[in-house]
Design an enzyme around this catalytic site. Structure first.
Site, mmCIF file in Angstrom:
data_model
loop_
_atom_site.group_PDB
_atom_site.id
_atom_site.type_symbol
_atom_site.label_atom_id
_atom_site.label_comp_id
_atom_site.label_asym_id
_atom_site.label_seq_id
_atom_site.Cartn_x
_atom_site.Cartn_y
_atom_site.Cartn_z
ATOM 1 C CE1 TYR A 128 94.991 -16.730 61.886
ATOM 2 C CE2 TYR A 128 97.060 -17.081 60.907
ATOM 3 C CZ TYR A 128 96.808 -17.288 62.053
ATOM 4 O OH TYR A 128 96.570 -18.163 62.412
ATOM 5 C CG PHE A 418 101.963 -9.100 67.547
ATOM 6 C CD1 PHE A 418 101.569 -9.693 67.219
ATOM 7 C CD2 PHE A 418 102.818 -8.253 66.453
ATOM 8 C CE1 PHE A 418 99.870 -9.453 66.598
ATOM 9 C CE2 PHE A 418 102.062 -7.878 65.622
ATOM 10 C CZ PHE A 418 100.635 -8.207 65.331
#
EC number: 2.3.1.-
Length: 418
Positions: A128, A418
């Site tokens: 990322y 999450f």
């Protein structure tokens, strides 16, 4: 030679939700089959336009979902975030730029909506950074050797006049959201929780067919009856030779808004009959737990890793949202290869607030947007990044100025996956 078909990357329709879930399960190495009850449990997470898929013909081969979130900045301000989750690419379709295409679509939409940052929990570290994300918080898990901890074996209740009560899931859903909001307002890096979060964690909704078993829920109430802490934990049933207990209490989650509540909950967990080991779950790297024990060496770190990653979408809004303990100014040149928020910015900050505006002045510190994401919540050090060659000083001492402004006395923490 076979020719690769064109892959279509787009928001999925509700009718494509089952195939999208099948691809997601495949990517996460789960059984591809999604039973109907699980699929229905996941449907509330489907928001038109926010779930992307890559399609090779009729088959979904990559998944990506985002949703609205708030992340707490240093000082307690809630900041609008684009939370990213459920990112997979099927093994047969790797190295075709599918994640890059999905990420570009989502971040551009988030920027247009006015989101200040994007957030995610990275399953793999190397992926990322190239999209502008930097690791902004760290988590640690401790394993406590209870007999070695030195706690009073006669302990029966908190010394401060408070009490520990065991409750059911219904009461957790009633008391938990307000307690979490109190924690979130004070904890940099904490993120918002939806009603669905509490339903998942109390068994009302079974998201992944894990054959839900209810944990124990403990609530700490202060001497005046106010709820100040809560924990969910599970225990096993393991015995050694000569009928000696070897049982473990594993914490699913624990939140506390006062040190007294935190102390009481950990002491309670370490005092349960037959429990010889406590696993803390995901905690802040500077959690109080070890030092709450008479012998801190009884708590050893068994996991420590990066956790919440942040991608800045609006430099000025992000830096103006947080507070600063010191006073100073610095000119930052932010390099953003994604073209969303790069440029040169003058940050003027102090205890009374901050101003961050575009400038043509010479830069003091040059850094990629991913490094700014790592610095934003105060956990990373610009001096350390300079030593690693990941930021560049154009004015001697600029990294120390940035550290004096951005770093915090307690480390940020995101309690949630999450």
């Amino acid at each position: 030679m076979s020719r690769r078909t064109e892959i279509d990357v787009r928001p999925i329709t509700e009718a494509e939700f089952p195939d999208w879930n099948r691809a997601m399960n495949t990517g996460f190495l789960r059984s591809p089959t999604v039973p109907a009850d699980q699929l229905e449990a996941r449907r509330p997470e489907f928001v038109p336009g926010r779930s992307l898929g890559a399609f090779d013909g009729e088959r979904c081969v990559a998944t990506f979902r985002s949703f609205d979130q708030e992340v707490t900045a240093v000082g307690g301000a809630p900041v609008r975030a684009d939370a990213i989750s459920n990112v997979t690419v099927t093994a047969t379709h790797r190295r075709r730029g599918l994640l890059t295409r999905m990420m570009a679509q989502d971040l551009a939409a988030a920027k247009d909506r006015g989101d200040v940052v994007a957030t995610l929990i990275a399953a793999e570290y190397p992926i990322y950074g190239r999209y502008g994300f930097g690791p902004a918080t760290t988590m640690a898990e401790w394993t406590v050797d209870v007999p070695r901890a030195g706690l009073d074996p006669r302990w029966a209740a908190p010394e401060d006049g408070g009490r520990i009560d065991l409750v059911e899931g219904e009461e957790v859903r009633k008391l938990g959201p307000e307690l979490h909001e109190r924690l979130r307002r004070a904890q940099p890096g904490a993120v918002s929780r939806t009603e669905l979060w509490w339903q998942y964690r109390t068994g009302v909704v079974d998201w992944n067919g894990s054959q839900w078993t209810e944990p124990c829920y403990a609530v700490y109430r202060s001497a005046d009856g106010e709820v100040e802490g809560m924990a969910a934990y599970r225990t096993d049933d393991r015995w050694g030779d000569a009928k000696q207990p070897l049982n473990t209490a594993t914490v699913d989650w624990l939140i506390a808004v006062t040190p007294g509540a935190e102390r009481a909950l950990w002491h309670y967990l370490c005092s349960i009959d037959w429990i010889t080991t406590v696993k803390s779950g995901w905690r802040a790297p500077d959690d109080l737990l070890p030092q709450l024990l008479p012998d801190p060496r009884a708590a050893r770190i068994t996991t420590q890793a990066d956790w919440l990653w942040v991608r800045i979408l609006d430099v000025a809004a992000a830096l103006e949202a947080r507070t600063y303990e010191g006073r100073g100014s610095v000119v930052l040149e932010v390099v953003d290869r994604g073209g969303l928020t790069g440029g040169r910015w003058r940050l003027e900050a102090g205890a009374d607030g901050a101003s961050c505006v575009p400038t043509t002045e010479s830069a003091h510190l040059v850094l990629d947007v991913r490094e700014l994401g790592a610095l934003w919540l105060g956990d990373e050090s610009a001096v350390r990044l300079a030593a690693l060659g990941r930021v560049r000083e154009e004015r001697a001492g600029a990294a120390r100025v940035v550290d004096a402004l951005l770093r915090t006395s307690r480390r940020p923490w995101c309690p949630d996956m999450f």
